[in-house]
Enzyme design. Sequence first.
Site, PDB file in Angstrom:
ATOM      1  N   GLU A  18       0.852  -1.200   0.000  1.00 19.71           N
ATOM      2  CA  GLU A  18       0.000   0.000   0.000  1.00 19.71           C
ATOM      3  C   GLU A  18       0.882   1.242   0.000  1.00 19.71           C
ATOM      4  O   GLU A  18       2.039   1.169   0.397  1.00 19.71           O
ATOM      5  CB  GLU A  18      -0.885  -0.001   1.260  1.00 19.71           C
ATOM      6  CG  GLU A  18      -0.088   0.236   2.536  1.00 19.71           C
ATOM      7  CD  GLU A  18      -0.782  -0.224   3.804  1.00 19.71           C
ATOM      8  OE1 GLU A  18      -0.976  -1.445   3.964  1.00 19.71           O
ATOM      9  OE2 GLU A  18      -1.108   0.646   4.629  1.00 19.71           O
ATOM     10  N   LYS A  51       2.787   4.570   1.078  1.00 23.71           N
ATOM     11  CA  LYS A  51       3.225   5.160   2.341  1.00 23.71           C
ATOM     12  C   LYS A  51       2.842   6.632   2.273  1.00 23.71           C
ATOM     13  O   LYS A  51       3.403   7.395   1.474  1.00 23.71           O
ATOM     14  CB  LYS A  51       4.735   5.001   2.512  1.00 23.71           C
ATOM     15  CG  LYS A  51       5.228   5.538   3.838  1.00 23.71           C
ATOM     16  CD  LYS A  51       6.664   5.116   4.084  1.00 23.71           C
ATOM     17  CE  LYS A  51       7.148   5.446   5.481  1.00 23.71           C
ATOM     18  NZ  LYS A  51       6.952   6.805   5.910  1.00 23.71           N
ATOM     19  N   ASP A 111       2.554  10.440   3.115  1.00 26.18           N
ATOM     20  CA  ASP A 111       3.483  11.393   3.713  1.00 26.18           C
ATOM     21  C   ASP A 111       2.719  12.436   4.524  1.00 26.18           C
ATOM     22  O   ASP A 111       2.521  13.564   4.100  1.00 26.18           O
ATOM     23  CB  ASP A 111       4.294  12.055   2.595  1.00 26.18           C
ATOM     24  CG  ASP A 111       5.558  12.692   3.125  1.00 26.18           C
ATOM     25  OD1 ASP A 111       5.840  12.529   4.328  1.00 26.18           O
ATOM     26  OD2 ASP A 111       6.255  13.350   2.339  1.00 26.18           O
ATOM     27  N   TYR A 154      -4.581   2.555   8.608  1.00 26.57           N
ATOM     28  CA  TYR A 154      -3.756   1.454   8.098  1.00 26.57           C
ATOM     29  C   TYR A 154      -3.199   0.532   9.172  1.00 26.57           C
ATOM     30  O   TYR A 154      -2.510  -0.426   8.882  1.00 26.57           O
ATOM     31  CB  TYR A 154      -2.619   1.970   7.224  1.00 26.57           C
ATOM     32  CG  TYR A 154      -1.747   3.040   7.881  1.00 26.57           C
ATOM     33  CD1 TYR A 154      -0.991   2.752   9.011  1.00 26.57           C
ATOM     34  CD2 TYR A 154      -1.678   4.327   7.358  1.00 26.57           C
ATOM     35  CE1 TYR A 154      -0.199   3.721   9.606  1.00 26.57           C
ATOM     36  CE2 TYR A 154      -0.894   5.305   7.949  1.00 26.57           C
ATOM     37  CZ  TYR A 154      -0.154   4.989   9.082  1.00 26.57           C
ATOM     38  OH  TYR A 154       0.612   5.946   9.668  1.00 26.57           O
ATOM     39  N   LYS A 182      11.033   2.983  -0.157  1.00 27.11           N
ATOM     40  CA  LYS A 182      10.962   4.413  -0.438  1.00 27.11           C
ATOM     41  C   LYS A 182      11.227   4.716  -1.916  1.00 27.11           C
ATOM     42  O   LYS A 182      11.969   4.001  -2.578  1.00 27.11           O
ATOM     43  CB  LYS A 182      11.981   5.181   0.431  1.00 27.11           C
ATOM     44  CG  LYS A 182      11.852   4.957   1.928  1.00 27.11           C
ATOM     45  CD  LYS A 182      10.522   5.348   2.493  1.00 27.11           C
ATOM     46  CE  LYS A 182      10.374   6.730   3.037  1.00 27.11           C
ATOM     47  NZ  LYS A 182      11.299   7.256   3.977  1.00 27.11           N
ATOM     48  N   CYS A 227      40.876  27.194  13.015  1.00 27.65           N
ATOM     49  CA  CYS A 227      39.483  27.136  13.428  1.00 27.65           C
ATOM     50  C   CYS A 227      38.847  28.510  13.219  1.00 27.65           C
ATOM     51  O   CYS A 227      39.378  29.514  13.707  1.00 27.65           O
ATOM     52  CB  CYS A 227      39.393  26.729  14.892  1.00 27.65           C
ATOM     53  SG  CYS A 227      37.735  26.867  15.555  1.00 27.65           S
ATOM     54  N   CYS A 257      37.978  29.868  17.063  1.00 25.19           N
ATOM     55  CA  CYS A 257      38.969  30.214  18.094  1.00 25.19           C
ATOM     56  C   CYS A 257      40.363  30.441  17.510  1.00 25.19           C
ATOM     57  O   CYS A 257      41.292  30.734  18.249  1.00 25.19           O
ATOM     58  CB  CYS A 257      39.008  29.144  19.176  1.00 25.19           C
ATOM     59  SG  CYS A 257      39.813  27.626  18.645  1.00 25.19           S
ATOM     60  N   CYS A 312      39.679  21.230  14.937  1.00 28.99           N
ATOM     61  CA  CYS A 312      40.243  22.325  15.697  1.00 28.99           C
ATOM     62  C   CYS A 312      40.976  21.730  16.891  1.00 28.99           C
ATOM     63  O   CYS A 312      40.466  20.843  17.569  1.00 28.99           O
ATOM     64  CB  CYS A 312      39.095  23.230  16.152  1.00 28.99           C
ATOM     65  SG  CYS A 312      39.497  24.264  17.547  1.00 28.99           S
ATOM     66  N   CYS A 362      38.169  26.350  22.756  1.00 21.93           N
ATOM     67  CA  CYS A 362      37.339  26.654  21.589  1.00 21.93           C
ATOM     68  C   CYS A 362      35.884  26.783  22.022  1.00 21.93           C
ATOM     69  O   CYS A 362      35.264  25.812  22.456  1.00 21.93           O
ATOM     70  CB  CYS A 362      37.475  25.573  20.525  1.00 21.93           C
ATOM     71  SG  CYS A 362      36.421  25.914  19.098  1.00 21.93           S
TER      72      CYS A 362
END
Length: 718
Positions: free
Chosen positions: A131, A133, A135, A243, A331, A436, A439, A460, A466
């Site tokens: 069946e 799916k 959404d 369902y 899917k 980074c 820092c 970093c 940091c």
Amino acid sequence: MSADKLSDPKSVDRLTPQEARDEHRALARDIAEHDQRYYQEDAPTVSDADYDALRQRYEALEDRFPELRSEESLTQKVGAKVSEKFKKIRHRVPMLSLANGFTDEDVQEFVERIRRFLQIKDGAPLVFTAEPKIDGLSLSLRYEHGRLVSAATRGDGAEGEDVTANARTVHDIPHVLKGHDVPEICEVRGEVYLSHADFAAINERQEAAGKPPFANPRNAAAGSLRQLDSAITASRPLKFFAYAWGEMSAMPSTTQHGMIAAFNSFGLKTNPWTKLCSSVEEMLAHYHAIEEDRANLGYDIDGVVYKVDDLSLQERLGFVSRSPRWALAHKFPAQKAVTVLEDIEIFVGRTGSLNPVAKLKPVTVGGVVVSNATLHNEDYIRGIGGDGQPIRNGVDIRIGDTVVVLRAGDVIPKVLDVVLDKRPADSKPYVFPTRCPVCDSHAVREVNPRTGREDSVRRCTGGLICSAQARERLKHFVSRNAFDIEGLGGQRIEELYDEKLILQPQDIFTLAERNARGLQRLENREGWGGTSVKNLFNAIEARRSIDLNRFIFALGIPHIGETTAKLLARHFGSFEALREAAKAAVDHEGETYDDLTSIGGIGEVVADAIVEFFKEAHNETMLDALLAQVKPTPIEVALTDTPVAGKTVVFTGSLEQMTREEAKAMAERLGAKVAGSVSKKTDIVVAGPGAGSKLDKAREFGVQVMDEDGWFALVGRK
Ligand code: IVH
């Protein structure tokens, strides 16, 4: 082809353990961020298909590298935290999720797995329903004596929001069920959704009223159902398909399709595309038929759900973590779009990772506007994999490039490819920062001493200095699956960190006291009111005692996700025991290290991370200060009063009355641990015919041995 194979630069099989670990960690973070945006903010930035692709890759990594199967196994979680606006309803039967499949092979494997589990030979009949799916968002409707008494959203699967008043305004949800054979208690589950036409009309009205439009029909449906004012819900033409079910005082049928037919006869809407299939070929044919008609359905679907039709087989198959073994969501593939990469920003994560994020010219991919996408890491941008192998034909990604963006599921989209023909003549390769951005410490790619490979993630080196790392660690500490402190979200943490009011986890618990003594009280600051401060302090107080597993998870030890934290909590029982073991395990040759790595699901990577964490003096100081404020309480183990609870059981030989998987599932349900080999720690060996060396070993160690009948007699069921 699966979404992840479309986009994946490197097959999981070709990853080194270090690369797998890095990617697994990065994915966990991405997925968690998407979950936050989707569930807490109703504002996803990626499509369902993209999200699924991330999750699928994540699971594939764990399948190939089982040592990664730690708590970060987001596979353990279902859905969203309950919002505070609505009363809560505890689901008498949990509302679980579905396992995902993406390819024809996934469906084939799903069916084969079920045949193996149930020992149904190829060729012998096995029927499935297939069946669409839907959404939308799932809803549990409770009817007593045929009357609707409550309606609850899924929430976290255990507890949802009470949206009864709103559900009553939905035309497809009858207030009274029809017919004479409606069970006294009948919990109907299904999906609330909006048609495309109604969605467009709602957005037009939103825009006319100067309000922001909804990103997609599902968000609009969720926003409409979760309205405090039922009149607003009533003005939105929500629809409902039944369902599934929760608690039932009697079963109107012994099959899935019979249950759906019964719901239909009670006056509920069920999906007309539901079909019985007796082979993988029929299932796939139905999948493709639905896919072809997808655009004409008039509402969003994101795949096809297959379910074993015979309910007694469903029961035998049971559940694995958050989803039933008897169902699969197949899917539809991810969706792509082309847009311009306007900039690259670097986000610094909790462990110091420099994560590049693509800032895109906003583009709609499968109905969602996307403006951010992941660029994974430095090598990905350079067009090479972590092992120096070219990816995307070795093409690098530059600011100004026209790029292909892939969105799958509710996850972060990714930049999949570059349209080279459109590259501006003056574009330059992107130079990844070696400092980074927060820092300014050096950012380095460490070389793994075990493999000699360079880490694909640049980190970093600022550690405690940091602020980005410190903030992210604090955000993790208070997050939903950790301390879950209401009123202390990411923004508040940033604010309190910047004000130097909360710099370390323990500071959270002294905040109220310091506030009472302080000059510049929180309640007098902009954006805070007396009530919100009081609520926050109450929420903090409530967490002075916390489940041990959450406490462990909150510490943010690398590789310790929720599942691993639970394993550790169950194994050690108290935080002190874990701490002692971690310190003793510094000696890798010692018994404690062995004990740690013998916990199912905990490999050397996790064990090393634990040892490293407790070795650090600053972590010790933090823990002492934190434990002066907070008491981690041991978690409840599911079943402790069975004859086999806490025992280690080994099944060997051929079992005749149950499959190996069923035996394992049963033992675990009863609180036993199931091991693959016999050792001195084994308590029981259940031996079927043909048992060999394991049986000999059991005899040698004097372990209790029994046959299947003996096992059933012991656990008191047949
Ligand atoms: S069956 C025990 N059937 O998908 C699982 N779910 O990813 C029972 N969904 O939470 C769910 N259409 O919200 C089932 N035809 C369908 C569905 C469906 C949509 C949703 C549902 C569920 C989620 C799992």
